[in-house]
Design a protein around this motif. Structure first.
Motif, mmCIF file in Angstrom:
data_model
loop_
_atom_site.group_PDB
_atom_site.id
_atom_site.type_symbol
_atom_site.label_atom_id
_atom_site.label_comp_id
_atom_site.label_asym_id
_atom_site.label_seq_id
_atom_site.Cartn_x
_atom_site.Cartn_y
_atom_site.Cartn_z
ATOM 1 N N GLU A 49 0.773 -1.234 -0.034
ATOM 2 C CA GLU A 49 0.001 -0.039 -0.025
ATOM 3 C C GLU A 49 0.776 1.376 -0.008
ATOM 4 O O GLU A 49 0.637 2.161 -0.630
ATOM 5 C CB GLU A 49 -0.893 0.158 1.109
ATOM 6 N N LYS A 50 1.907 1.203 0.674
ATOM 7 C CA LYS A 50 2.757 2.388 0.828
ATOM 8 C C LYS A 50 3.398 2.731 -0.535
ATOM 9 O O LYS A 50 3.449 3.862 -1.049
ATOM 10 C CB LYS A 50 3.952 2.239 1.750
ATOM 11 N N GLN A 51 3.734 1.738 -1.257
ATOM 12 C CA GLN A 51 4.326 1.973 -2.720
ATOM 13 C C GLN A 51 3.198 2.662 -3.508
ATOM 14 O O GLN A 51 3.211 3.338 -4.585
ATOM 15 C CB GLN A 51 4.783 0.610 -3.294
ATOM 16 N N LEU A 52 1.814 2.169 -3.414
ATOM 17 C CA LEU A 52 0.792 2.512 -4.235
ATOM 18 C C LEU A 52 0.426 4.260 -3.951
ATOM 19 O O LEU A 52 0.201 4.770 -4.888
ATOM 20 C CB LEU A 52 -0.489 1.728 -4.065
ATOM 21 N N ILE A 53 0.660 4.417 -2.654
ATOM 22 C CA ILE A 53 0.339 5.836 -2.143
ATOM 23 C C ILE A 53 1.474 6.657 -2.878
ATOM 24 O O ILE A 53 1.389 7.616 -3.498
ATOM 25 C CB ILE A 53 0.538 5.943 -0.684
ATOM 26 N N LEU A 54 2.758 6.098 -2.700
ATOM 27 C CA LEU A 54 4.154 6.758 -3.403
ATOM 28 C C LEU A 54 3.726 6.925 -4.986
ATOM 29 O O LEU A 54 4.022 8.085 -5.672
ATOM 30 C CB LEU A 54 5.092 6.323 -3.227
ATOM 31 N N ASN A 55 3.125 6.043 -5.425
ATOM 32 C CA ASN A 55 2.945 6.061 -7.090
ATOM 33 C C ASN A 55 1.780 7.233 -7.225
ATOM 34 O O ASN A 55 1.858 8.037 -8.083
ATOM 35 C CB ASN A 55 2.472 4.711 -7.627
ATOM 36 N N LEU A 56 0.495 7.185 -6.723
ATOM 37 C CA LEU A 56 -0.374 8.319 -6.777
ATOM 38 C C LEU A 56 0.077 9.426 -6.598
ATOM 39 O O LEU A 56 -0.132 10.193 -7.182
ATOM 40 C CB LEU A 56 -1.652 7.670 -5.945
ATOM 41 N N ALA B 82 0.227 12.396 -9.095
ATOM 42 C CA ALA B 82 -0.574 13.609 -8.769
ATOM 43 C C ALA B 82 0.415 14.910 -8.761
ATOM 44 O O ALA B 82 -0.173 15.932 -9.370
ATOM 45 C CB ALA B 82 -1.405 13.489 -7.752
ATOM 46 N N ARG B 83 1.225 14.854 -8.312
ATOM 47 C CA ARG B 83 2.260 15.999 -8.257
ATOM 48 C C ARG B 83 2.859 16.424 -9.608
ATOM 49 O O ARG B 83 3.044 17.743 -9.639
ATOM 50 C CB ARG B 83 3.369 15.798 -7.057
ATOM 51 N N ALA B 84 3.043 15.596 -10.203
ATOM 52 C CA ALA B 84 3.780 15.789 -11.610
ATOM 53 C C ALA B 84 2.755 16.503 -12.513
ATOM 54 O O ALA B 84 2.852 17.298 -13.142
ATOM 55 C CB ALA B 84 4.317 14.662 -12.173
ATOM 56 N N PHE B 85 1.623 15.895 -12.257
ATOM 57 C CA PHE B 85 0.169 16.297 -13.224
ATOM 58 C C PHE B 85 -0.008 17.779 -12.615
ATOM 59 O O PHE B 85 -0.160 18.768 -13.526
ATOM 60 C CB PHE B 85 -1.015 15.510 -12.861
ATOM 61 N N ALA B 86 -0.015 18.055 -11.456
ATOM 62 C CA ALA B 86 -0.392 19.282 -10.851
ATOM 63 C C ALA B 86 0.648 20.434 -11.329
ATOM 64 O O ALA B 86 0.271 21.408 -11.498
ATOM 65 C CB ALA B 86 -0.414 19.525 -9.316
ATOM 66 N N THR B 87 1.738 20.077 -11.045
ATOM 67 C CA THR B 87 2.982 20.709 -11.713
ATOM 68 C C THR B 87 2.889 21.242 -12.950
ATOM 69 O O THR B 87 3.123 22.311 -13.513
ATOM 70 C CB THR B 87 4.212 20.034 -11.302
ATOM 71 N N SER B 88 2.573 20.470 -13.903
ATOM 72 C CA SER B 88 2.666 20.673 -15.216
ATOM 73 C C SER B 88 1.571 21.404 -15.828
ATOM 74 O O SER B 88 1.408 22.042 -16.604
ATOM 75 C CB SER B 88 2.545 19.223 -16.155
ATOM 76 N N GLU C 75 -3.633 23.179 -8.118
ATOM 77 C CA GLU C 75 -3.117 22.882 -6.871
ATOM 78 C C GLU C 75 -3.575 21.191 -6.694
ATOM 79 O O GLU C 75 -4.291 20.828 -7.631
ATOM 80 C CB GLU C 75 -4.054 23.290 -5.916
ATOM 81 N N LEU C 76 -3.003 20.393 -5.757
ATOM 82 C CA LEU C 76 -3.130 19.002 -5.589
ATOM 83 C C LEU C 76 -4.681 18.786 -5.264
ATOM 84 O O LEU C 76 -5.173 17.941 -5.786
ATOM 85 C CB LEU C 76 -2.308 18.769 -4.432
ATOM 86 N N SER C 77 -5.284 19.797 -4.585
ATOM 87 C CA SER C 77 -6.663 19.612 -4.304
ATOM 88 C C SER C 77 -7.634 19.712 -5.642
ATOM 89 O O SER C 77 -8.656 19.015 -5.620
ATOM 90 C CB SER C 77 -7.171 20.726 -3.237
ATOM 91 N N THR C 78 -7.227 20.286 -6.585
ATOM 92 C CA THR C 78 -8.093 20.212 -7.792
ATOM 93 C C THR C 78 -7.802 19.030 -8.509
ATOM 94 O O THR C 78 -8.649 18.346 -9.021
ATOM 95 C CB THR C 78 -7.538 21.617 -8.585
ATOM 96 N N VAL C 79 -6.548 18.568 -8.625
ATOM 97 C CA VAL C 79 -6.260 17.557 -9.045
ATOM 98 C C VAL C 79 -7.235 16.219 -8.522
ATOM 99 O O VAL C 79 -7.859 15.351 -9.014
ATOM 100 C CB VAL C 79 -4.793 16.848 -9.127
#
Length: 82
Positions: free
Chosen positions: A2-9, A13-19, A23-27
């Motif tokens: 589960e920890k790895q899946l969280i890190l993947n998500l 999400a952070r890469a998408f938000a940055t690009s 905000e991460l909340s919008t994502v």
């Protein structure tokens, strides 16, 4: 696992938000239907199902910005879960 899946998500999400310059909340709202989704999984306040993981990752894959690199080390789904 589960920890790895969280890190993947979170990586995706952070890469998408940055690009997109959002905000991460919008994502969280558009990708997972919950603006607090990424806050909750990062602080351990909530968990998620394997199906939710698949749905969110497929959403990212289908909506990934053209020309942006997918986060290294994270498997990119190529179709919607059945």
């Amino acid at each position: 696992m589960e920890k790895q899946l969280i890190l993947n998500l979170l990586a995706v999400a952070r890469a998408f938000a940055t690009s997109r310059g959002i905000e991460l909340s919008t994502v969280g709202r558009v990708a997972a239907g919950d603006w607090r989704f990424f806050d909750h999984i990062s602080d351990g306040a909530k968990t998620f199902t394997a199906r939710k993981y698949d749905l969110v990752m497929v959403w990212f894959s289908e909506n990934w910005p053209a020309g942006e690199a997918w986060p290294e080390g994270v498997a990119r789904p190529n179709r919607a879960p059945q």
